[in-house]
Design a protein around this motif. Structure first.
Motif, PDB file in Angstrom:
ATOM      1  N   ASN A   7      -2.938 -10.477   0.444  1.00 36.07           N
ATOM      2  CA  ASN A   7      -4.254 -10.423   1.090  1.00 36.07           C
ATOM      3  C   ASN A   7      -4.192  -9.940   2.541  1.00 36.07           C
ATOM      4  O   ASN A   7      -5.159 -10.036   3.264  1.00 36.07           O
ATOM      5  CB  ASN A   7      -4.953 -11.781   1.002  1.00 36.07           C
ATOM      6  N   GLY A   8      -3.032  -9.399   2.957  1.00 38.96           N
ATOM      7  CA  GLY A   8      -2.948  -8.725   4.242  1.00 38.96           C
ATOM      8  C   GLY A   8      -2.524  -9.559   5.415  1.00 38.96           C
ATOM      9  O   GLY A   8      -2.470  -9.056   6.544  1.00 38.96           O
ATOM     10  N   GLN A   9      -2.186 -10.831   5.200  1.00 35.91           N
ATOM     11  CA  GLN A   9      -1.736 -11.649   6.322  1.00 35.91           C
ATOM     12  C   GLN A   9      -0.321 -11.279   6.763  1.00 35.91           C
ATOM     13  O   GLN A   9       0.041 -11.500   7.913  1.00 35.91           O
ATOM     14  CB  GLN A   9      -1.811 -13.127   5.956  1.00 35.91           C
ATOM     15  N   LEU A  10       0.462 -10.739   5.855  1.00 35.04           N
ATOM     16  CA  LEU A  10       1.784 -10.209   6.168  1.00 35.04           C
ATOM     17  C   LEU A  10       1.896  -8.784   5.645  1.00 35.04           C
ATOM     18  O   LEU A  10       1.356  -8.468   4.578  1.00 35.04           O
ATOM     19  CB  LEU A  10       2.888 -11.057   5.516  1.00 35.04           C
ATOM     20  N   ARG A  11       2.612  -7.950   6.370  1.00 33.89           N
ATOM     21  CA  ARG A  11       2.830  -6.584   5.911  1.00 33.89           C
ATOM     22  C   ARG A  11       4.194  -6.512   5.222  1.00 33.89           C
ATOM     23  O   ARG A  11       5.202  -6.949   5.781  1.00 33.89           O
ATOM     24  CB  ARG A  11       2.799  -5.603   7.094  1.00 33.89           C
ATOM     25  N   PRO A  12       4.259  -5.992   4.002  1.00 30.44           N
ATOM     26  CA  PRO A  12       5.541  -5.914   3.294  1.00 30.44           C
ATOM     27  C   PRO A  12       6.511  -4.955   3.976  1.00 30.44           C
ATOM     28  O   PRO A  12       6.100  -3.973   4.608  1.00 30.44           O
ATOM     29  CB  PRO A  12       5.167  -5.389   1.904  1.00 30.44           C
ATOM     30  N   ASP A  13       7.804  -5.243   3.813  1.00 27.18           N
ATOM     31  CA  ASP A  13       8.823  -4.293   4.253  1.00 27.18           C
ATOM     32  C   ASP A  13       8.944  -3.144   3.265  1.00 27.18           C
ATOM     33  O   ASP A  13       9.334  -2.030   3.632  1.00 27.18           O
ATOM     34  CB  ASP A  13      10.185  -4.998   4.376  1.00 27.18           C
ATOM     35  N   ALA A  14       8.652  -3.434   2.007  1.00 21.56           N
ATOM     36  CA  ALA A  14       8.726  -2.425   0.959  1.00 21.56           C
ATOM     37  C   ALA A  14       7.802  -2.838  -0.171  1.00 21.56           C
ATOM     38  O   ALA A  14       7.397  -3.989  -0.278  1.00 21.56           O
ATOM     39  CB  ALA A  14      10.159  -2.287   0.440  1.00 21.56           C
ATOM     40  N   GLY A  15       7.472  -1.866  -1.029  1.00 17.47           N
ATOM     41  CA  GLY A  15       6.652  -2.154  -2.189  1.00 17.47           C
ATOM     42  C   GLY A  15       5.199  -1.749  -2.016  1.00 17.47           C
ATOM     43  O   GLY A  15       4.781  -1.305  -0.948  1.00 17.47           O
ATOM     44  N   GLU A  28      -1.944  -4.840  -9.276  1.00 20.20           N
ATOM     45  CA  GLU A  28      -0.605  -4.345  -9.599  1.00 20.20           C
ATOM     46  C   GLU A  28       0.290  -4.500  -8.375  1.00 20.20           C
ATOM     47  O   GLU A  28      -0.070  -4.039  -7.287  1.00 20.20           O
ATOM     48  CB  GLU A  28      -0.646  -2.869  -9.997  1.00 20.20           C
ATOM     49  N   VAL A  29       1.417  -5.148  -8.548  1.00 23.59           N
ATOM     50  CA  VAL A  29       2.388  -5.351  -7.475  1.00 23.59           C
ATOM     51  C   VAL A  29       3.694  -4.705  -7.910  1.00 23.59           C
ATOM     52  O   VAL A  29       4.197  -4.980  -8.998  1.00 23.59           O
ATOM     53  CB  VAL A  29       2.603  -6.858  -7.204  1.00 23.59           C
ATOM     54  N   GLU A  30       4.256  -3.861  -7.052  1.00 22.78           N
ATOM     55  CA  GLU A  30       5.482  -3.132  -7.390  1.00 22.78           C
ATOM     56  C   GLU A  30       6.487  -3.245  -6.255  1.00 22.78           C
ATOM     57  O   GLU A  30       6.188  -2.893  -5.109  1.00 22.78           O
ATOM     58  CB  GLU A  30       5.193  -1.653  -7.644  1.00 22.78           C
ATOM     59  N   GLY A  31       7.676  -3.751  -6.556  1.00 23.23           N
ATOM     60  CA  GLY A  31       8.792  -3.748  -5.622  1.00 23.23           C
ATOM     61  C   GLY A  31       8.524  -4.414  -4.296  1.00 23.23           C
ATOM     62  O   GLY A  31       9.073  -3.997  -3.262  1.00 23.23           O
ATOM     63  N   LEU A  32       7.738  -5.481  -4.295  1.00 17.87           N
ATOM     64  CA  LEU A  32       7.345  -6.118  -3.044  1.00 17.87           C
ATOM     65  C   LEU A  32       8.540  -6.824  -2.404  1.00 17.87           C
ATOM     66  O   LEU A  32       9.273  -7.561  -3.064  1.00 17.87           O
ATOM     67  CB  LEU A  32       6.232  -7.124  -3.315  1.00 17.87           C
ATOM     68  N   ALA A  33       8.735  -6.591  -1.107  1.00 19.66           N
ATOM     69  CA  ALA A  33       9.875  -7.183  -0.395  1.00 19.66           C
ATOM     70  C   ALA A  33       9.483  -7.540   1.031  1.00 19.66           C
ATOM     71  O   ALA A  33       8.695  -6.839   1.673  1.00 19.66           O
ATOM     72  CB  ALA A  33      11.047  -6.208  -0.374  1.00 19.66           C
ATOM     73  N   LYS A  34      10.057  -8.668   1.506  1.00 16.58           N
ATOM     74  CA  LYS A  34       9.826  -9.103   2.878  1.00 16.58           C
ATOM     75  C   LYS A  34      10.999  -9.934   3.347  1.00 16.58           C
ATOM     76  O   LYS A  34      11.457 -10.851   2.647  1.00 16.58           O
ATOM     77  CB  LYS A  34       8.544  -9.944   2.970  1.00 16.58           C
TER      78      LYS A  34
END
Length: 251
Positions: free
Chosen positions: A51-59, A6-12
């Protein structure tokens, strides 16, 4: 079907560039979900946050209901997320079997005693995975001399070494001949449905996408612009305008 991812509001964002903007979707067990879009749409950024290579700004990212947002890749791997890459990542000096053994050792988190060679560990398990992807007869070959299509099968076996519940595949058929593409995706789909693995894949070959995806999501400039079954996505006017073009509308 049960929801695996489940992915919710993912932002970068990177500086002033909003690479991913409020993206949300889900993938069910046994489902093949394709993520498509033009270059620069945000597909790789989205993948790297899952998979954790980048950390989201939001979501939020949830695996089987567990929040894995921002976890480092090794923890995500051990929780059951496998990944293949556009450019195959194998140890060329090792045999096919040894490559799979290394992945099994990593998943188990075991430290071997100095007097016990790593080549003695998980032999049966490695051979079982190689048989599953049609590579059993090549177990003793050095991976550096494999044909490209066989390397892709080996990479799939490695990705299955952690008994994944979610498999992320980045351009799985890149560089392959048409017949090899079909064979790899049919193999992946069969394994996914048999084992209840959720598969999210990016792909530029639209023949592969429309032939093998159960559902498709489309990104453009970081935004989710369409989601649905292949016929509905193919007929979507916005998708046609930004990505598919007239030539693929009726293809």
């Amino acid at each position: 079907m049960s929801v695996v991812l489940e992915v919710e509001g993912l932002a970068k964002s990177f500086g002033g560039v909003r690479a991913v903007q409020g993206v949300g979707f889900a993938v069910d067990a046994g489902e093949m979900l394709a993520l498509i879009g033009p270059n620069g749409a945000g597909k790789s950024t989205c993948f790297n946050m899952l998979n954790g290579q980048l950390r989201p700004d939001a979501g939020r990212v949830r695996l089987l209901g567990r929040d894995i947002t921002g976890m480092v890749p090794r923890r995500v791997w051990r929780l059951g997320v496998g990944r293949t890459f556009q450019i195959t990542a194998t140890f060329g000096s090792m045999t096919v079997r040894e490559n799979v053994q290394m992945a099994l050792l990593s998943h188990a988190g075991r430290l071997l005693h100095l007097w016990r060679p790593a080549t003695d560990a998980f032999v049966a398990e490695a051979d079982a995975l190689l048989a599953r992807v049609g590579m059993a007869e090549q177990a003793d070959r050095v991976s550096a001399i494999l044909a490209y299509g066989d390397l892709k099968r080996l990479e799939l076996a490695i990705a299955l070494a952690n008994a994944p519940r979610l498999l992320l595949m980045d351009e799985p058929t890149a560089g392959m001949a048409p017949r090899e593409r079909v064979a790899l995706m049919e193999l992946t789909a069969g394994i996914a449905r048999e084992s209840g693995i959720a598969v999210l894949f990016t792909e530029h070959d639209m023949d592969v996408v429309f032939a093998h995806a159960d559902r498709i999501i489309v990104l453009d400039r970081g935004r989710l612009i369409a989601e649905g079954a292949p016929p509905a996505v193919r007929a979507n006017p916005e998708v046609q305008a930004v990505y598919l073009g007239a030539g693929l509308v009726h293809g």
